[in-house]
Design a protein around this motif. Sequence first.
Motif, PDB file in Angstrom:
ATOM      1  N   LEU A 223      -5.505  -0.041   1.720  1.00 57.94           N
ATOM      2  CA  LEU A 223      -5.762   1.357   0.755  1.00 57.94           C
ATOM      3  C   LEU A 223      -6.681   2.090   1.628  1.00 57.94           C
TER       4      LEU A 223
ATOM      5  N   GLY B 171       0.846  -1.309  -0.061  1.00 55.34           N
ATOM      6  CA  GLY B 171       0.043  -0.036   0.061  1.00 55.34           C
ATOM      7  C   GLY B 171       0.959   1.282  -0.037  1.00 55.34           C
TER       8      GLY B 171
ATOM      9  N   TYR C 292      -1.906   7.673  -5.232  1.00 51.95           N
ATOM     10  CA  TYR C 292      -2.017   8.351  -3.842  1.00 51.95           C
ATOM     11  C   TYR C 292      -1.028   9.611  -3.607  1.00 51.95           C
TER      12      TYR C 292
ATOM     13  N   PHE D 257      -4.600  -0.175  -7.807  1.00 52.87           N
ATOM     14  CA  PHE D 257      -3.579   0.025  -7.507  1.00 52.87           C
ATOM     15  C   PHE D 257      -2.306  -0.556  -7.859  1.00 52.87           C
TER      16      PHE D 257
ATOM     17  N   ARG E  45     -10.505  -1.582  -6.691  1.00 54.00           N
ATOM     18  CA  ARG E  45      -9.631  -0.616  -6.384  1.00 54.00           C
ATOM     19  C   ARG E  45      -7.876  -1.334  -6.056  1.00 54.00           C
TER      20      ARG E  45
END
Length: 254
Positions: free
Chosen positions: A222, A34, A254, A247, A243
């Motif tokens: 996330l 992440g 982000y 990603f 998502r």
Amino acid sequence: MIRLSDVSHSYGDENVLADVSLSVDPGEVLGIIGPSGVGKTTLLRILALFTRPTAGTVDIDGQAVWTLDESDRLALRRRVSMVFQEASLFDATVARNVEYGLRVRQPWRERLQDQLRSVLGSNGTHDAVSEALDVVDMTDKLDQEAHSLSGGEAQRVSFARALACDPTYLLLDEPTSDLDPRNTGLIEDAVLEARDRGIGVVVATHDMHQAERIADRVGVLLGDGFTEIGSTERIFDNPTDERTRKFISGELVY
């Protein structure tokens, strides 16, 4: 196993984790991927029993950790070792740095017996130190002063120090983020050896390729929680959450 159930955590008004649930078994590598700021380090600190979550439960082998008294909780905490992103070594030899955790965790009677064995020429602690350093290919640096090591060598010593305590669970927070390929490879090999010894390993990393190489399962963190947790192959090849897919593909920034 370590199990988190509906764990949430906040710092003041800032929610970092929300309703996180996961389990970690001995003998597996769980990769946590992440972007920065989503709570990976906080999650590791909760698993290490350094941080009490705002809500939810943390169980180790079926025991609700935060319902125990301090001495029982300390006994469980000693089964977990953690390696941080930046190595923090004492101004001492490599051997002294690695044996420090062993000496702190031993009851004083065992430390006294260990000192006696050292005088008599049989030192179990020294054997554990040498074995841990061998895993990270650092036995030739046993008597070298820690301040003279490179950054990669220092991180390998940190890994050896955590491993020497014979933990049930090993937590790694971005352990190779600033390392060259050789040191990265040596630490990844050490992670796999720890897994083969039956240790449960959790690796928080920005490096998705690293998670693919060494993790048995991957959790994608996330926002303030996991989008999904599953086998490494499924997460990277066939994620079920949009998502996650965005990603991993680089579409979600982000």
